[in-house]
Design a protein around this motif. Structure first.
Motif, PDB file in Angstrom:
ATOM      1  N   PRO A  26       0.811  -1.224   0.000  1.00  0.00           N
ATOM      2  CA  PRO A  26       0.000   0.000   0.000  1.00  0.00           C
ATOM      3  C   PRO A  26       0.844   1.274   0.000  1.00  0.00           C
ATOM      4  O   PRO A  26       0.420   2.301  -0.531  1.00  0.00           O
ATOM      5  CB  PRO A  26      -0.814  -0.112   1.294  1.00  0.00           C
ATOM      6  CG  PRO A  26      -0.908  -1.581   1.541  1.00  0.00           C
ATOM      7  CD  PRO A  26       0.411  -2.139   1.058  1.00  0.00           C
ATOM      8  N   THR A  28       3.365   1.798  -1.755  1.00  0.00           N
ATOM      9  CA  THR A  28       3.829   2.082  -3.116  1.00  0.00           C
ATOM     10  C   THR A  28       2.815   2.907  -3.904  1.00  0.00           C
ATOM     11  O   THR A  28       3.168   3.522  -4.907  1.00  0.00           O
ATOM     12  CB  THR A  28       4.114   0.792  -3.917  1.00  0.00           C
ATOM     13  OG1 THR A  28       2.902   0.049  -4.077  1.00  0.00           O
ATOM     14  CG2 THR A  28       5.168  -0.071  -3.243  1.00  0.00           C
ATOM     15  N   LEU A  29       1.569   2.935  -3.450  1.00  0.00           N
ATOM     16  CA  LEU A  29       0.505   3.573  -4.230  1.00  0.00           C
ATOM     17  C   LEU A  29       0.726   5.060  -4.499  1.00  0.00           C
ATOM     18  O   LEU A  29       0.535   5.494  -5.638  1.00  0.00           O
ATOM     19  CB  LEU A  29      -0.854   3.335  -3.565  1.00  0.00           C
ATOM     20  CG  LEU A  29      -1.282   1.868  -3.543  1.00  0.00           C
ATOM     21  CD1 LEU A  29      -2.599   1.715  -2.809  1.00  0.00           C
ATOM     22  CD2 LEU A  29      -1.384   1.312  -4.946  1.00  0.00           C
ATOM     23  N   MET A  33       0.908   6.583  -8.215  1.00  0.00           N
ATOM     24  CA  MET A  33       0.029   7.671  -8.647  1.00  0.00           C
ATOM     25  C   MET A  33       0.856   8.808  -9.248  1.00  0.00           C
ATOM     26  O   MET A  33       0.454   9.421 -10.237  1.00  0.00           O
ATOM     27  CB  MET A  33      -0.806   8.169  -7.481  1.00  0.00           C
ATOM     28  CG  MET A  33      -1.869   7.199  -7.062  1.00  0.00           C
ATOM     29  SD  MET A  33      -2.714   7.775  -5.594  1.00  0.00           S
ATOM     30  CE  MET A  33      -3.598   6.302  -5.145  1.00  0.00           C
ATOM     31  N   LEU A  47      -4.540   2.263 -13.078  1.00  0.00           N
ATOM     32  CA  LEU A  47      -3.960   2.002 -11.764  1.00  0.00           C
ATOM     33  C   LEU A  47      -4.983   1.334 -10.849  1.00  0.00           C
ATOM     34  O   LEU A  47      -4.650   0.372 -10.149  1.00  0.00           O
ATOM     35  CB  LEU A  47      -3.439   3.293 -11.132  1.00  0.00           C
ATOM     36  CG  LEU A  47      -2.837   3.163  -9.732  1.00  0.00           C
ATOM     37  CD1 LEU A  47      -1.625   2.238  -9.742  1.00  0.00           C
ATOM     38  CD2 LEU A  47      -2.454   4.524  -9.183  1.00  0.00           C
ATOM     39  N   THR A  48      -6.222   1.806 -10.868  1.00  0.00           N
ATOM     40  CA  THR A  48      -7.239   1.166 -10.026  1.00  0.00           C
ATOM     41  C   THR A  48      -7.499  -0.262 -10.493  1.00  0.00           C
ATOM     42  O   THR A  48      -7.703  -1.152  -9.670  1.00  0.00           O
ATOM     43  CB  THR A  48      -8.555   1.971 -10.005  1.00  0.00           C
ATOM     44  OG1 THR A  48      -9.046   2.122 -11.331  1.00  0.00           O
ATOM     45  CG2 THR A  48      -8.365   3.316  -9.362  1.00  0.00           C
ATOM     46  N   ILE A  51      -4.671  -2.317  -9.176  1.00  0.00           N
ATOM     47  CA  ILE A  51      -4.853  -2.604  -7.758  1.00  0.00           C
ATOM     48  C   ILE A  51      -5.785  -3.796  -7.603  1.00  0.00           C
ATOM     49  O   ILE A  51      -5.502  -4.724  -6.840  1.00  0.00           O
ATOM     50  CB  ILE A  51      -5.400  -1.372  -7.009  1.00  0.00           C
ATOM     51  CG1 ILE A  51      -4.348  -0.263  -6.987  1.00  0.00           C
ATOM     52  CG2 ILE A  51      -5.824  -1.736  -5.591  1.00  0.00           C
ATOM     53  CD1 ILE A  51      -4.877   1.087  -6.555  1.00  0.00           C
ATOM     54  N   MET A  65       2.046  -5.099  -8.786  1.00  0.00           N
ATOM     55  CA  MET A  65       1.809  -3.894  -9.576  1.00  0.00           C
ATOM     56  C   MET A  65       3.050  -3.501 -10.369  1.00  0.00           C
ATOM     57  O   MET A  65       2.949  -3.078 -11.514  1.00  0.00           O
ATOM     58  CB  MET A  65       1.342  -2.758  -8.665  1.00  0.00           C
ATOM     59  CG  MET A  65      -0.059  -3.039  -8.135  1.00  0.00           C
ATOM     60  SD  MET A  65      -0.700  -1.784  -7.056  1.00  0.00           S
ATOM     61  CE  MET A  65      -0.901  -0.441  -8.175  1.00  0.00           C
ATOM     62  N   SER A 128      -2.743   6.898   0.638  1.00  0.00           N
ATOM     63  CA  SER A 128      -3.060   5.926  -0.409  1.00  0.00           C
ATOM     64  C   SER A 128      -4.528   5.526  -0.352  1.00  0.00           C
ATOM     65  O   SER A 128      -5.204   5.465  -1.384  1.00  0.00           O
ATOM     66  CB  SER A 128      -2.192   4.680  -0.263  1.00  0.00           C
ATOM     67  OG  SER A 128      -0.845   5.010  -0.373  1.00  0.00           O
ATOM     68  N   ILE A 132      -7.221   6.116  -3.302  1.00  0.00           N
ATOM     69  CA  ILE A 132      -7.941   4.981  -3.894  1.00  0.00           C
ATOM     70  C   ILE A 132      -9.445   5.200  -3.753  1.00  0.00           C
ATOM     71  O   ILE A 132     -10.214   4.968  -4.701  1.00  0.00           O
ATOM     72  CB  ILE A 132      -7.518   3.649  -3.249  1.00  0.00           C
ATOM     73  CG1 ILE A 132      -6.086   3.324  -3.631  1.00  0.00           C
ATOM     74  CG2 ILE A 132      -8.445   2.518  -3.667  1.00  0.00           C
ATOM     75  CD1 ILE A 132      -5.475   2.210  -2.821  1.00  0.00           C
TER      76      ILE A 132
END
Length: 188
Positions: A26, A28-29, A33, A47-48, A51, A65, A128, A132
């Protein structure tokens, strides 16, 4: 033809993510982004999707990812390059820490440093989660976020259900399948 410059750039970007994303997948999100704004490798919507795919496949989120981005950008070799870029800093840091930790693990400065890192990691993960939620629960039209109430209500209900102790023990895979089925039935 294989793009060496792109391969080195992918490696470098994921090496930096691996170096600074303390706290696991998490964490890394936010970095991923940032990559959506910096390069045209993938969009926020992709990206979503990454995930969702990464969470529903075996293995750590960040690693899945990274592999996905590398594969999408440069094929199988790109997947290997981004994966190596992401894990190499951890391997180096773990080896260095292991060599010195036995000597210094009782040192009050070391203990204080590790205690101070925890809130920073929590903040990174909170950012993050916020990002998200913003992308997953709102529709973006002309840079305006409009709530998608069906998704917000479903998320709130699911969040409440997951607070019930016996249901917390159900493997996350089944919750992903449940979410997918609900999404198909109600056309989310």
């Amino acid at each position: 033809m294989f793009d060496v410059k792109l391969a080195l750039l992918l490696f470098w970007e994921f090496f930096k993510i691996g170096l600074f994303a303390v706290g696991g997948g998490p964490a890394t999100l936010p970095y991923l982004m940032e990559l959506t704004e910096k390069y045209d490798w993938f969009t926020m919507e992709q990206l979503t999707n990454m995930i969702a795919v990464s969470e529903s496949t075996p293995g750590p989120l960040g690693l899945n990812m990274a592999t996905y981005v590398g594969f999408q950008t440069l094929g199988p070799v790109g997947g290997v390059i981004t994966t190596l870029g992401l894990v190499l800093p951890s391997i180096i840091i773990i080896c260095v820490i292991a060599a010195f930790f036995a000597k210094f693990n009782q040192n009050r400065f070391v203990k204080s440093a590790f205690s101070a890192i925890r809130p920073g990691v929590a903040a990174i993960i909170a950012v993050s989660v916020y990002s998200i939620c913003r992308v997953s629960l709102f529709k973006i039209v002309d840079n305006v976020y409009t709530p998608v109430w069906r998704l917000i209500i479903f998320s709130a209900i699911l969040f409440g259900v997951l607070q019930i102790k016996p249901l917390k023990k159900i493997h996350p895979f089944f919750w992903f399948v449940f979410g997918a089925i609900v999404g198909i039935i109600f056309k989310f």
